[in-house]
Design a protein around this motif. Structure first.
Motif, PDB file in Angstrom:
ATOM      1  N   CYS A  40      -2.877   4.337  -0.883  1.00  0.00           N
ATOM      2  CA  CYS A  40      -3.004   3.454  -2.049  1.00  0.00           C
ATOM      3  C   CYS A  40      -4.368   3.653  -2.702  1.00  0.00           C
ATOM      4  O   CYS A  40      -5.395   3.508  -2.040  1.00  0.00           O
ATOM      5  CB  CYS A  40      -2.848   1.996  -1.617  1.00  0.00           C
ATOM      6  SG  CYS A  40      -3.145   0.813  -2.958  1.00  0.00           S
ATOM      7  N   CYS A  79       4.277   1.046  -9.932  1.00  0.00           N
ATOM      8  CA  CYS A  79       3.699   2.123  -9.124  1.00  0.00           C
ATOM      9  C   CYS A  79       4.778   3.092  -8.637  1.00  0.00           C
ATOM     10  O   CYS A  79       5.863   2.654  -8.244  1.00  0.00           O
ATOM     11  CB  CYS A  79       2.973   1.551  -7.908  1.00  0.00           C
ATOM     12  SG  CYS A  79       1.203   1.360  -8.140  1.00  0.00           S
ATOM     13  N   THR A  81       5.733   4.240  -5.852  1.00  0.00           N
ATOM     14  CA  THR A  81       5.488   3.989  -4.429  1.00  0.00           C
ATOM     15  C   THR A  81       5.973   5.134  -3.542  1.00  0.00           C
ATOM     16  O   THR A  81       5.432   5.352  -2.455  1.00  0.00           O
ATOM     17  CB  THR A  81       6.165   2.682  -3.988  1.00  0.00           C
ATOM     18  OG1 THR A  81       7.552   2.714  -4.369  1.00  0.00           O
ATOM     19  CG2 THR A  81       5.496   1.482  -4.640  1.00  0.00           C
ATOM     20  N   CYS A  85       2.184   4.601  -1.223  1.00  0.00           N
ATOM     21  CA  CYS A  85       2.293   3.906   0.062  1.00  0.00           C
ATOM     22  C   CYS A  85       3.586   4.209   0.806  1.00  0.00           C
ATOM     23  O   CYS A  85       3.563   4.559   2.000  1.00  0.00           O
ATOM     24  CB  CYS A  85       2.114   2.405  -0.138  1.00  0.00           C
ATOM     25  SG  CYS A  85       3.219   1.678  -1.379  1.00  0.00           S
ATOM     26  N   GLU A  86       4.715   4.087   0.127  1.00  0.00           N
ATOM     27  CA  GLU A  86       5.988   4.329   0.803  1.00  0.00           C
ATOM     28  C   GLU A  86       6.152   5.803   1.170  1.00  0.00           C
ATOM     29  O   GLU A  86       6.769   6.138   2.191  1.00  0.00           O
ATOM     30  CB  GLU A  86       7.155   3.855  -0.070  1.00  0.00           C
ATOM     31  CG  GLU A  86       7.206   2.346  -0.220  1.00  0.00           C
ATOM     32  CD  GLU A  86       8.343   1.879  -1.121  1.00  0.00           C
ATOM     33  OE1 GLU A  86       9.293   2.664  -1.337  1.00  0.00           O
ATOM     34  OE2 GLU A  86       8.282   0.736  -1.604  1.00  0.00           O
ATOM     35  N   GLY A 101       6.764  -1.711  -1.918  1.00  0.00           N
ATOM     36  CA  GLY A 101       6.655  -2.214  -3.288  1.00  0.00           C
ATOM     37  C   GLY A 101       7.433  -3.496  -3.490  1.00  0.00           C
ATOM     38  O   GLY A 101       6.946  -4.433  -4.137  1.00  0.00           O
TER      39      GLY A 101
END
Length: 442
Positions: A40, A79, A81, A85-86, A101
């Motif tokens: 992130c 985002c 994601t 992050c994902e 998210g």
């Protein structure tokens, strides 16, 4: 804040049930190295905010998110994601990453509904900072500076704060009220947000430099540039950002007709295309075709993968390796589009003798944005030939006590031009402005 609420159909963001939330939250392994957090740009402590959801501490979860990312509610919706992050989640090995998210949206939605007070301003330092622009970078910088105790004034030319999040992203992707809530969180810290005030028109740069201890430039970008082709002044030709803005604010875009052509391959082009599809349905023109025309191959499009997939589901068609040569006009209005094929090697070089004509009733241009060079020049801020402000790693410009962040510092077509990255650069600028004001007397 009074702002027209327009939905244009169901939102893109997936809504989790309370059961889904608990299942997803309890799947988190609380990894010691937290690859999701490292992925992130604002370094949200993902395991911490998810853990607090699992224990029912939604206030703590929202505070963890928003502490790291001042526009965390917007980013929960826009985002990419899967790339952040994902995409870093260890469950990706099983192709089943935690829906980070959606969990982030769940926590921030709770904060919005409850009108939660998440942060307070710091003890006054007696220092004043001017922030130009209230988009993600400007809001992030202003909030961090207020938490540090500095008196902050934001100068925003639009009637409402939020920048592109408020006006330039379609409502079914990011409702305006989300961006406005984030702006109100900043205002609640004592930040003065002066809307309808354009620096260079209503207040001079020299005045800001004289009256404030530091200036932060977060002006974003401007209008879509012209194509420089015949027919682009005809009725029915739109700047994509103007088109989205009018639609999002509930204005009248007129009748789109049976065929809409969108020129470009970025997220704004996708937004213009999907917005057109939904507006056509609203106008009872469900048979309206929307086609995106892009000069290179699909793999070179800068739009996020999930946005492209969404557009396809919405019924948007794609044509690659073509550029417009001219817009055909009848009775002052768009009647068609003449296209040229481009070099299949990806150089975007038009190939002579490949002309073809397609019918079109509306043409929407989404080929990037111009830069606010005149304002940078008014401050004496150095920039490159593309009008991108030159900053160092602290986001400081060549002018003493003047910093810049956000879209005005992003390279065109770069993958870093994300809302979350703009917010992070705003935080970096604020941190260094704070250090400057505490260590160097004016």
């Amino acid at each position: 804040m009074d702002f027209p609420s327009v939905s244009l159909g169901p939102p893109i963001a997936k809504r989790l049930s309370r059961l889904d939330v608990q299942i997803e939250a309890n799947r988190c392994l609380n990894c010691y190295d937290a690859p999701c957090t490292r992925a992130c740009p604002t370094a949200i402590d993902v395991p911490r905010f998810i853990g607090r959801i699992a224990t029912g501490d939604l206030a703590g979860s929202a505070r963890t998110i928003m502490d790291a990312n001042p526009v965390g509610a917007s980013c929960a919706r826009v985002c990419p994601t899967d790339q952040l992050c994902e995409g870093a989640c260890v469950y990706n090995a099983d192709e089943n990453p935690i829906r980070i998210g959606d969990l982030q949206r769940f926590a921030t939605d709770w904060a919005i509904r409850e009108n939660a007070v998440l942060f307070t301003a710091g003890p006054p330092t007696g220092k004043r900072v001017a922030v130009i622009g209230s988009g993600p970078a400007g809001l992030a910088a202003a909030r961090e500076l207020a938490r540090a105790g500095h008196a902050v004034t934001i100068f925003e030319r639009d009637p409402a704060p939020g920048g592109l999040d408020t006006y330039g992203i379609v409502p079914f992707r990011l409702p305006a009220e989300i961006a406005l809530w984030e702006a109100e969180q900043v205002r609640a810290l004592g930040v003065e947000i002066r809307t309808g005030v354009a620096v260079g028109r209503d207040v001079e740069p020299a005045t800001l430099l004289a009256e404030y201890d530091a200036v932060m430039i977060a002006i974003g970008m401007g209008a879509v540039p012209r194509l420089g082709i015949e027919g682009e002044d005809a009725a029915g030709v739109w700047d994509a950002l103007d088109f989205i803005r009018v639609a999002k604010c509930g204005g009248d875009v007129g009748t789109l007709g049976e065929r809409v052509a969108v020129i470009g391959g970025g997220n704004t082009a996708i937004d213009a295309a999907t917005c057109s599809r939904r507006l056509a349905l609203r106008q009872a023109q469900g048979d309206t075709s929307v086609t995106m025309y892009y000069r290179r191959g699909a793999e070179r499009m800068t739009a996020y993968d999930f946005e492209i997939e969404f557009a396809q589901v919405e019924g948007v068609e794609f044509r690659t390796f073509v550029v417009p040569k001219r817009i055909l006009v009848e009775n002052g209005r768009v009647a068609g589009l003449e296209l040229l094929a481009t070099d299949p090697a990806g150089s975007a070089r038009p190939l002579a003798g490949t002309e073809c004509v397609v019918a079109a009733d509306t043409v929407i241009l989404a080929i990037g944005q111009q830069r606010h060079v005149a304002l940078l020049d008014a401050f004496g801020v150095m920039h490159d030939v593309n009008g991108i402000a030159t900053v160092d790693e602290t986001m400081r410009t060549n002018v003493p006590r003047v910093y810049a962040a956000g879209d005005c510092t992003f390279q065109p077509g770069g993958i870093d031009a994300m809302v979350v990255e703009a917010a992070q650069r705003g935080k970096v600028a604020a941190r260094n402005i704070d250090l400057l004001l505490r260590t160097e007397p004016r």
